[in-house]
Design a protein around this motif. Structure first.
Motif, PDB file in Angstrom:
ATOM      1  N   VAL A   1      34.729  25.860  33.148  1.00 57.42           N
ATOM      2  CA  VAL A   1      35.352  24.701  32.503  1.00 57.42           C
ATOM      3  C   VAL A   1      36.692  24.398  33.162  1.00 57.42           C
ATOM      4  O   VAL A   1      37.452  25.312  33.488  1.00 57.42           O
ATOM      5  CB  VAL A   1      35.574  24.965  30.997  1.00 57.42           C
ATOM      6  CG1 VAL A   1      36.174  23.734  30.312  1.00 57.42           C
ATOM      7  CG2 VAL A   1      34.277  25.386  30.316  1.00 57.42           C
TER       8      VAL A   1
ATOM      9  N   VAL B   1      34.911  24.158  23.576  1.00 61.02           N
ATOM     10  CA  VAL B   1      33.697  24.099  24.400  1.00 61.02           C
ATOM     11  C   VAL B   1      32.968  25.439  24.370  1.00 61.02           C
ATOM     12  O   VAL B   1      31.746  25.499  24.215  1.00 61.02           O
ATOM     13  CB  VAL B   1      34.047  23.709  25.854  1.00 61.02           C
ATOM     14  CG1 VAL B   1      32.820  23.843  26.756  1.00 61.02           C
ATOM     15  CG2 VAL B   1      34.588  22.286  25.919  1.00 61.02           C
TER      16      VAL B   1
ATOM     17  N   TYR C   1      36.270  16.648  21.811  1.00 61.25           N
ATOM     18  CA  TYR C   1      37.313  17.662  21.939  1.00 61.25           C
ATOM     19  C   TYR C   1      38.510  17.143  22.732  1.00 61.25           C
ATOM     20  O   TYR C   1      39.668  17.369  22.355  1.00 61.25           O
ATOM     21  CB  TYR C   1      36.755  18.919  22.625  1.00 61.25           C
ATOM     22  CG  TYR C   1      35.603  19.559  21.894  1.00 61.25           C
ATOM     23  CD1 TYR C   1      35.402  19.354  20.523  1.00 61.25           C
ATOM     24  CD2 TYR C   1      34.683  20.365  22.567  1.00 61.25           C
ATOM     25  CE1 TYR C   1      34.335  19.934  19.862  1.00 61.25           C
ATOM     26  CE2 TYR C   1      33.616  20.946  21.903  1.00 61.25           C
ATOM     27  CZ  TYR C   1      33.440  20.728  20.554  1.00 61.25           C
ATOM     28  OH  TYR C   1      32.382  21.302  19.899  1.00 61.25           O
TER      29      TYR C   1
ATOM     30  N   LEU D   1      26.275  18.169  24.626  1.00 58.28           N
ATOM     31  CA  LEU D   1      27.499  18.826  25.085  1.00 58.28           C
ATOM     32  C   LEU D   1      28.505  17.786  25.562  1.00 58.28           C
ATOM     33  O   LEU D   1      29.708  17.910  25.308  1.00 58.28           O
ATOM     34  CB  LEU D   1      27.173  19.816  26.206  1.00 58.28           C
ATOM     35  CG  LEU D   1      28.373  20.530  26.848  1.00 58.28           C
ATOM     36  CD1 LEU D   1      29.119  21.369  25.817  1.00 58.28           C
ATOM     37  CD2 LEU D   1      27.913  21.399  28.022  1.00 58.28           C
TER      38      LEU D   1
ATOM     39  N   CYS E   1      32.270  17.354  24.176  1.00 61.33           N
ATOM     40  CA  CYS E   1      33.438  17.421  25.062  1.00 61.33           C
ATOM     41  C   CYS E   1      34.296  16.167  24.942  1.00 61.33           C
ATOM     42  O   CYS E   1      35.537  16.241  24.997  1.00 61.33           O
ATOM     43  CB  CYS E   1      32.995  17.631  26.505  1.00 61.33           C
ATOM     44  SG  CYS E   1      32.337  19.278  26.841  1.00 61.33           S
TER      45      CYS E   1
ATOM     46  N   TYR F   1      29.243  26.000  22.888  1.00 63.38           N
ATOM     47  CA  TYR F   1      28.169  26.430  23.779  1.00 63.38           C
ATOM     48  C   TYR F   1      27.555  27.759  23.345  1.00 63.38           C
ATOM     49  O   TYR F   1      26.338  27.949  23.443  1.00 63.38           O
ATOM     50  CB  TYR F   1      28.694  26.544  25.211  1.00 63.38           C
ATOM     51  CG  TYR F   1      27.595  26.643  26.253  1.00 63.38           C
ATOM     52  CD1 TYR F   1      27.044  25.498  26.816  1.00 63.38           C
ATOM     53  CD2 TYR F   1      27.095  27.874  26.651  1.00 63.38           C
ATOM     54  CE1 TYR F   1      26.041  25.574  27.758  1.00 63.38           C
ATOM     55  CE2 TYR F   1      26.084  27.972  27.593  1.00 63.38           C
ATOM     56  CZ  TYR F   1      25.560  26.822  28.139  1.00 63.38           C
ATOM     57  OH  TYR F   1      24.551  26.902  29.075  1.00 63.38           O
TER      58      TYR F   1
ATOM     59  N   VAL G   1      32.418  20.589  32.722  1.00 66.21           N
ATOM     60  CA  VAL G   1      31.692  21.846  32.508  1.00 66.21           C
ATOM     61  C   VAL G   1      30.568  21.928  33.537  1.00 66.21           C
ATOM     62  O   VAL G   1      29.756  20.997  33.648  1.00 66.21           O
ATOM     63  CB  VAL G   1      31.091  21.923  31.089  1.00 66.21           C
ATOM     64  CG1 VAL G   1      30.429  23.291  30.868  1.00 66.21           C
ATOM     65  CG2 VAL G   1      32.145  21.657  30.026  1.00 66.21           C
TER      66      VAL G   1
END
Length: 681
Positions: free
Chosen positions: A640, A660, A319, A312, A316, A664, A345
């Motif tokens: 977030v 995100v 992103y 993750l 991130c 997820y 997050v």
């Protein structure tokens, strides 16, 4: 006559045989002593000396929440030099020069911290705090002035150490470097001199074959990083400075120990750091090792599992990087580019941090090589914006104002106010709503949910102006704004707009205008992205304000048992749950109907609650973008926060949060996770 000669020959032969027999018996005796050298009575028959060597303890590993290795210790071999043995050599300087030449022949870097350049003309090199301390102690030991010229010091030491006049100045400097390292072991009382670290078996064999005096091998550990992500979270280790040593000395650390300097390495030092052992070594006068006995075995450190999900985290980082690159691609003037940002997050029900990105980021596996470049970079990639960057929250603060209005009783859930575009309570100060510049009017009559959905400035001006700054700042603290989050790494607590704070930075009194702008998240309200994520999480979970944490659990050095698994830590619980539910309704409305985030989240895999924010940056027309959200709205699993410097608006940056959510809840596939305590290929 012939008979006499024969007898003489026999007598001589017997004497020779007897002498050889005595030598043989003596050798056997010595061998027996070596063989049974653990017996003190046997050793007493030899002229031996005993020394104690530190056995370095392996530092614990750092893994993500799923057991993916992030940082580990790798065993390495090193070459140490014994001061006592070398000083007893017939030609100490010659022996040291031969050791140096062998290292140079095989391309092995060796440790020389003597702070003078390696070649003439000699000058001093830069020193860190510990090197400065050691060098000054060295000069004091010999009664030398601290301002002695480098060239004069070389000449003095060349004479002091009786280095031959036929030795070149550059070679003399090299010999002095090793003599300096050996002397420090007595002057400053630090561990044995590790001449070369992380050497291969071939070099060790060469050093053994050449029979150098005072050369021994040792086992050490170096840190290896297996990820290019999460540099700001993982941190690094380094030697202590004098201030750190004052603290760690009380815990039994030697002066030359390496400790965590930032991130998880620093935060979880107590778990990661093992306890060094002691090896007793007995040697003969010529340096021959007679026996080795472990007095205290080294105890490796514990293994730390972070709350971080490294996959993750990587997503991130991608992103946020894509978002900022996309923003900058539309701006021809580099002065207008988005310069940095953060994406965090967290789990609303535990306070565990799943991802924390600070942009620009860096590769922790190459930090030592890149450090100087990163330090000099104008966009400050070493600065952790997620935990230390402070920003106005803008309209994301409006839930605090709404909550404070409910709590003071000034408004109720369905209390309304009519926004005409301008707040006219004061003749000399009439702030406008954001919609006024576009339409020349306002949002009309709104209740709290509608005001959150439409981000109506005038509604919140009205509430804040009537309840006062004390009610606003008190409510903000309940949500964790302007106070530490409890996270284990270094963080900035931010600031709250209060008369007390203003007095520290502005001689003017507190005006009603200060309260009005504070009510929409501007003025002196300055918070970190990680605080904003936790604020969002507190709303999401119904009002329980958890301390944030990067720690999932720790395991023993052999991974056999869990040694520590902390429970979620509640900092405070907001009693007015009904009021929190009203805020949740407002945030849910932002992603549906006329909400500003509706186009972005209408087809999200789960229902999302959100709030956008826009804040003027540095007095320019380039505004920071702020966005918070949680999902699923009815049973939150993640909260977030996204902040982008010069990001223009919360609407402009919320695409990163949407990605995100997609990752997820839908794109995240079942991935192969390496078995615990094994390294990924």
């Amino acid at each position: 006559m012939r008979r006499f000669v024969n007898i003489a020959r026999i007598v001589i032969l017997l004497i020779l045989v007897a002498a050889l027999t005595m030598v043989y018996i003596s050798a056997l005796y010595r061998l027996q002593l070596y063989k049974d050298s653990s017996d003190p009575e046997n050793l007493s028959a030899l002229n031996t000396s005993t020394s104690r060597i530190t056995l370095d303890a392996a530092r614990g590993d750092i893994l993500d929440r799923n057991g993916v290795p992030l940082i580990a210790s790798r065993a390495t071999y090193g070459i140490t030099l014994s001061r006592d043995q070398l000083l007893n050599a017939v030609d100490t300087n010659g022996e040291l020069m031969r050791i140096i030449e062998t290292a140079r022949e095989y391309g092995v870097a060796y440790t020389d911290t003597f702070p003078i350049t390696m070649e003439a003309p000699f000058s001093y090199t830069s020193m860190d705090e510990q090197q400065t301390y050691c060098f000054e102690q060295y000069l004091d030991f010999f009664g030398l002035r601290h301002d002695i010229l480098a060239s004069d010091l070389i000449v003095w030491l060349k004479d002091h150490y009786e280095i031959s006049f036929t030795t070149s100045l550059n070679d003399a400097r090299r010999i002095i470097g090793l003599r300096y390292e050996l002397e420090l072991r007595v002057i400053v009382n630090i561990d044995p001199y590790v001449f070369a670290s992380d050497v291969d078996a071939d070099f060790i064999a060469v050093m053994k074959e050449r029979g150098f005096i005072g050369v021994n091998t040792t086992t050490d550990y170096i840190r290896e990083c297996f990820t290019a992500s999460a540099g700001h979270l993982l941190g690094y280790t380094a030697y202590m400075d004098s201030e750190q040593y004052e603290y760690y000395e009380k815990l039994g650390y030697p002066m030359n120990a390496q400790v965590g300097q930032a991130g998880a390495e620093k935060a979880f030092e107590e778990y990661l750091h093992g306890k060094d052992g002691i090896l007793q070594v007995t040697t003969l006068e010529d340096g021959t090792v007679v026996s080795e006995k472990v007095i205290e075995p080294a105890q490796p450190g514990q293994n730390v599992y972070l709350s971080l999900d490294i996959e993750l985290q990587k997503a991130c980082e991608d992103y946020l990087s894509y978002l900022i690159s996309d923003i900058n691609s539309t701006r021809p003037d580099p002065n207008d580019w988005a310069t940095g940002g953060a994406l965090v997050v967290v789990q609303p029900k535990t306070g565990q941090v799943l991802a924390s990105v600070s942009y620009p980021f860096y590769d922790p596996s190459t930090l030592s090589e890149d450090y100087d470049r990163l330090l000099a970079a104008p966009n400050q990639p070493l600065f952790n914006r997620a935990t230390n960057g402070i920003y106005n929250p803008g309209s994301t603060f409006k839930m605090v104002t709404g909550f404070a209005g409910l709590k003071t009783g000034f408004i109720k859930e369905f209390s309304t106010y009519t926004d005409l575009g301008v707040y006219t309570a004061y003749e000399d100060y009439q702030p406008v709503c954001w919609i006024y510049s576009n339409t020349g009017g306002g949002h009309g009559e709104l209740d709290l949910v509608g005001a959150i959905q439409n981000s109506c400035n005038v509604f919140f001006y009205w509430v804040g102006d009537n309840i006062g700054i004390d009610a606003l700042s008190s409510a903000a603290k309940e949500f964790g704004l302007g106070v530490p989050t409890g996270i284990e790494v270094d963080e900035d607590a931010g600031t709250l707009s209060t008369p007390e704070y203003k007095a520290t930075v502005d001689p003017n009194p507190w005006y009603p205008a200060d309260t009005i702008i504070a009510s929409i998240g501007q003025g002196y309200n300055m918070f970190t992205p990680i605080q904003l994520a936790n604020y969002c999480a507190t709303i999401a979970n119904g009002g329980t304000h958890y301390a944030l944490t990067l720690l999932s659990k720790t395991k023993s050095a052999d991974y056999a048992e869990v040694t520590h698994a902390p429970d979620p830590r509640v900092l405070n619980s907001i009693a007015e749950k009904d009021y929190i539910r009203i805020l949740q309704k407002g945030m849910e409305a932002v992603t549906v109907g006329e909400g500003s985030a509706q186009p972005m989240f209408e087809d999200a895999p789960v229902k999302v609650a959100a709030k956008t924010g826009t804040v003027q940056s540095d007095g320019t027309t380039l505004t920071n973008g702020v966005f918070i959200c949680y999902a699923p709205a009815d049973d939150p699993e993640i909260a977030v926060a996204v902040v982008v410097e010069k990001g223009k608006s919360g609407v402009n940056i919320m695409s990163a949060a949407r990605r995100v959510v997609d990752y997820y809840f839908s794109e995240k596939e079942e991935e192969h996770i390496a078995a615990e305590y094994t390294l990924l290929p």
